[in-house]
Design a protein around this motif. Structure first.
Motif, PDB file in Angstrom:
ATOM      1  N   ASP A  33      -1.798   8.797  14.224  1.00 37.98           N
ATOM      2  CA  ASP A  33      -3.009   8.181  14.735  1.00 37.98           C
ATOM      3  C   ASP A  33      -4.138   8.422  13.721  1.00 37.98           C
ATOM      4  O   ASP A  33      -3.909   8.954  12.629  1.00 37.98           O
ATOM      5  CB  ASP A  33      -3.380   8.721  16.120  1.00 37.98           C
ATOM      6  N   GLN A  34      -5.345   8.040  14.089  1.00 41.46           N
ATOM      7  CA  GLN A  34      -6.471   8.151  13.168  1.00 41.46           C
ATOM      8  C   GLN A  34      -6.726   9.603  12.772  1.00 41.46           C
ATOM      9  O   GLN A  34      -7.063   9.900  11.617  1.00 41.46           O
ATOM     10  CB  GLN A  34      -7.728   7.563  13.813  1.00 41.46           C
TER      11      GLN A  34
ATOM     12  N   GLU B 260     -11.362   0.974   0.824  1.00 39.89           N
ATOM     13  CA  GLU B 260     -10.614  -0.037   0.095  1.00 39.89           C
ATOM     14  C   GLU B 260      -9.790  -0.887   1.057  1.00 39.89           C
ATOM     15  O   GLU B 260      -9.514  -0.502   2.191  1.00 39.89           O
ATOM     16  CB  GLU B 260      -9.706   0.641  -0.937  1.00 39.89           C
ATOM     17  N   LYS B 261      -9.383  -2.053   0.569  1.00 38.79           N
ATOM     18  CA  LYS B 261      -8.553  -2.925   1.383  1.00 38.79           C
ATOM     19  C   LYS B 261      -7.161  -2.341   1.532  1.00 38.79           C
ATOM     20  O   LYS B 261      -6.778  -1.413   0.817  1.00 38.79           O
ATOM     21  CB  LYS B 261      -8.485  -4.309   0.744  1.00 38.79           C
ATOM     22  N   ILE B 262      -6.401  -2.892   2.442  1.00 41.01           N
ATOM     23  CA  ILE B 262      -5.055  -2.386   2.710  1.00 41.01           C
ATOM     24  C   ILE B 262      -4.160  -2.619   1.494  1.00 41.01           C
ATOM     25  O   ILE B 262      -4.066  -3.737   0.991  1.00 41.01           O
ATOM     26  CB  ILE B 262      -4.456  -3.088   3.937  1.00 41.01           C
ATOM     27  N   LEU B 263      -3.513  -1.571   1.040  1.00 41.68           N
ATOM     28  CA  LEU B 263      -2.552  -1.704  -0.048  1.00 41.68           C
ATOM     29  C   LEU B 263      -1.240  -2.257   0.497  1.00 41.68           C
ATOM     30  O   LEU B 263      -0.743  -1.801   1.525  1.00 41.68           O
ATOM     31  CB  LEU B 263      -2.302  -0.351  -0.723  1.00 41.68           C
ATOM     32  N   ARG B 264      -0.665  -3.226  -0.192  1.00 40.38           N
ATOM     33  CA  ARG B 264       0.592  -3.821   0.239  1.00 40.38           C
ATOM     34  C   ARG B 264       1.679  -3.702  -0.825  1.00 40.38           C
ATOM     35  O   ARG B 264       2.839  -3.972  -0.534  1.00 40.38           O
ATOM     36  CB  ARG B 264       0.378  -5.297   0.592  1.00 40.38           C
ATOM     37  N   LEU B 265       1.320  -3.305  -2.048  1.00 40.04           N
ATOM     38  CA  LEU B 265       2.275  -3.138  -3.138  1.00 40.04           C
ATOM     39  C   LEU B 265       2.242  -1.690  -3.609  1.00 40.04           C
ATOM     40  O   LEU B 265       1.169  -1.147  -3.907  1.00 40.04           O
ATOM     41  CB  LEU B 265       1.950  -4.075  -4.299  1.00 40.04           C
ATOM     42  N   PHE B 266       3.426  -1.062  -3.695  1.00 36.24           N
ATOM     43  CA  PHE B 266       3.529   0.340  -4.090  1.00 36.24           C
ATOM     44  C   PHE B 266       4.570   0.484  -5.191  1.00 36.24           C
ATOM     45  O   PHE B 266       5.786   0.484  -4.919  1.00 36.24           O
ATOM     46  CB  PHE B 266       3.904   1.208  -2.883  1.00 36.24           C
ATOM     47  N   PRO B 267       4.143   0.589  -6.459  1.00 35.99           N
ATOM     48  CA  PRO B 267       5.096   0.788  -7.558  1.00 35.99           C
ATOM     49  C   PRO B 267       5.843   2.105  -7.392  1.00 35.99           C
ATOM     50  O   PRO B 267       5.280   3.115  -6.946  1.00 35.99           O
ATOM     51  CB  PRO B 267       4.197   0.804  -8.803  1.00 35.99           C
ATOM     52  N   CYS B 268       7.105   2.104  -7.778  1.00 34.94           N
ATOM     53  CA  CYS B 268       7.951   3.291  -7.629  1.00 34.94           C
ATOM     54  C   CYS B 268       7.995   4.081  -8.939  1.00 34.94           C
ATOM     55  O   CYS B 268       8.013   3.508 -10.023  1.00 34.94           O
ATOM     56  CB  CYS B 268       9.369   2.888  -7.230  1.00 34.94           C
ATOM     57  N   ASN B 269       8.010   5.395  -8.812  1.00 30.88           N
ATOM     58  CA  ASN B 269       8.140   6.290  -9.960  1.00 30.88           C
ATOM     59  C   ASN B 269       9.617   6.623 -10.145  1.00 30.88           C
ATOM     60  O   ASN B 269      10.158   7.507  -9.476  1.00 30.88           O
ATOM     61  CB  ASN B 269       7.336   7.572  -9.744  1.00 30.88           C
ATOM     62  N   LEU B 270      10.271   5.909 -11.045  1.00 27.17           N
ATOM     63  CA  LEU B 270      11.714   6.074 -11.188  1.00 27.17           C
ATOM     64  C   LEU B 270      12.084   7.484 -11.607  1.00 27.17           C
ATOM     65  O   LEU B 270      13.101   8.034 -11.158  1.00 27.17           O
ATOM     66  CB  LEU B 270      12.261   5.065 -12.207  1.00 27.17           C
TER      67      LEU B 270
ATOM     68  N   ASP C  58       4.165  -5.939   4.599  1.00 28.73           N
ATOM     69  CA  ASP C  58       3.207  -6.795   5.276  1.00 28.73           C
ATOM     70  C   ASP C  58       3.384  -6.621   6.783  1.00 28.73           C
ATOM     71  O   ASP C  58       4.069  -5.706   7.234  1.00 28.73           O
ATOM     72  CB  ASP C  58       3.356  -8.260   4.845  1.00 28.73           C
ATOM     73  N   GLU C  59       2.785  -7.511   7.554  1.00 29.31           N
ATOM     74  CA  GLU C  59       2.814  -7.369   9.012  1.00 29.31           C
ATOM     75  C   GLU C  59       4.198  -7.570   9.606  1.00 29.31           C
ATOM     76  O   GLU C  59       4.450  -7.150  10.748  1.00 29.31           O
ATOM     77  CB  GLU C  59       1.846  -8.364   9.652  1.00 29.31           C
ATOM     78  N   ASN C  60       5.129  -8.199   8.867  1.00 26.97           N
ATOM     79  CA  ASN C  60       6.426  -8.566   9.441  1.00 26.97           C
ATOM     80  C   ASN C  60       7.618  -7.833   8.840  1.00 26.97           C
ATOM     81  O   ASN C  60       8.664  -7.744   9.481  1.00 26.97           O
ATOM     82  CB  ASN C  60       6.649 -10.078   9.277  1.00 26.97           C
ATOM     83  N   LYS C  61       7.488  -7.291   7.622  1.00 28.63           N
ATOM     84  CA  LYS C  61       8.656  -6.668   7.000  1.00 28.63           C
ATOM     85  C   LYS C  61       8.245  -5.708   5.900  1.00 28.63           C
ATOM     86  O   LYS C  61       7.091  -5.728   5.423  1.00 28.63           O
ATOM     87  CB  LYS C  61       9.591  -7.734   6.424  1.00 28.63           C
TER      88      LYS C  61
ATOM     89  N   GLN D  58      -2.309   0.903   9.675  1.00 29.42           N
ATOM     90  CA  GLN D  58      -3.159  -0.277   9.824  1.00 29.42           C
ATOM     91  C   GLN D  58      -2.360  -1.519  10.192  1.00 29.42           C
ATOM     92  O   GLN D  58      -2.892  -2.421  10.853  1.00 29.42           O
ATOM     93  CB  GLN D  58      -3.950  -0.501   8.538  1.00 29.42           C
ATOM     94  N   LEU D  59      -1.087  -1.579   9.784  1.00 24.46           N
ATOM     95  CA  LEU D  59      -0.260  -2.746  10.098  1.00 24.46           C
ATOM     96  C   LEU D  59       0.543  -2.561  11.383  1.00 24.46           C
ATOM     97  O   LEU D  59       1.319  -3.435  11.752  1.00 24.46           O
ATOM     98  CB  LEU D  59       0.681  -3.046   8.930  1.00 24.46           C
TER      99      LEU D  59
END
Length: 254
Positions: free
Chosen positions: A26-27, A43-53, A126-129, A207-208
């Motif tokens: 929760d909050q 900041e706006k919602i982050l939707r892309l997260f690069p992976c650290n291989l 995103d909101e669906n997957k 948030q999603l």
């Protein structure tokens, strides 16, 4: 029904838990994982997260292989200390060994996890997957996980001491070891917390509207840091004791 892992990540944390030991995200609980060094920016919602291989957990067969430079440096250090008692040379050798281990592990990880033909490894949400790159799966194929198929997301975490670069004061924040995506039919997908910015990922999950629960585990975060501090302290203590012995015995230190 027996649980089945769809990912290639192996966990040293028991995945069975008691429902009364978890708490819903929760909050208030989300604040444990936020960066307190940036309190004035929304900041706006982050939707892309690069992976650290290079921070992906290596298979068991390659974990010891990655430590070959360290073992070699330790052997050379002991040989130098036994034959010449040259502490400066031994310190240089062991430092180079640790640096070589980091670089060698980096090389092994990229060869193991680099998603050939799929571009950069990025988690998309995103909101669906949630779209996961192939580095998390045995067949190296990316997968889309529909939100409707995710029963729950369990976050395994513990407190970790950190340094505020603005005020230079220590503070405690949440350190995430593992995210467990529990799916239908007793299936689940494991995501190592070190492989991407999972603290920001938590905020996006909240948030999603993804069902997320927290489970605190008794495990030391960043164990390598503790081992490094103990090793350096032991080495300095050893040099100090030997130095006083050399001084009072009238011998040269080096």
């Amino acid at each position: 029904m027996q649980e089945q892992s769809l990912s290639n990540v192996k966990s040293d944390i028991p995945l069975n838990y008691s429902p009364d030991k978890v708490e819903r995200l929760d909050q208030e609980s989300l604040a444990r994982f936020k960066d307190i060094q940036l309190p004035f920016f929304k900041e706006k919602i982050l939707r892309l997260f690069p992976c650290n291989l290079w921070q992906m957990p290596l298979p068991v067969a390659k974990q010891q292989r990655a430590l070959i430079p360290t073992y070699t440096a330790l052997g050379l250090t002991l040989l130098i200390l036994y034959s010449t008692q040259n502490w400066i040379a031994s310190l240089v050798i062991i430092t180079l060994g640790f640096c070589a281990t980091i670089l060698y592990r980096h090389r092994i990880a990229y060869r193991q996890f680099f998603p050939m033909g799929y571009g950069k490894a990025i988690i998309k949400i995103d909101e669906n997957k949630i779209s996961l790159p192939g580095i998390y799966f045995e067949n190296n194929m990316p997968q889309d996980i529909d939100k409707s198929k995710i029963r729950n997301i369990i976050v395994y975490w513990n407190w970790c001491k950190a340094l505020n670069n603005i005020s230079y004061h220590n503070y405690y924040s949440g350190y995430i070891f593992l995210l467990d995506l529990e799916l239908e039919n007793a299936q689940h997908i494991l995501l190592p917390g070190t492989s991407f910015d999972c603290n920001r990922f938590m905020e996006t999950l909240f948030q999603l509207g993804y069902e997320t629960q927290l489970l605190r585990v008794e495990k030391r975060p960043m164990l390598w840091r503790f081992i490094l501090i103990i090793s350096v302290a032991f080495y300095l203590l050893w040099i100090t004791v030997l130095g006083f012995y050399k001084i009072f015995s009238g011998d040269h230190l080096f």
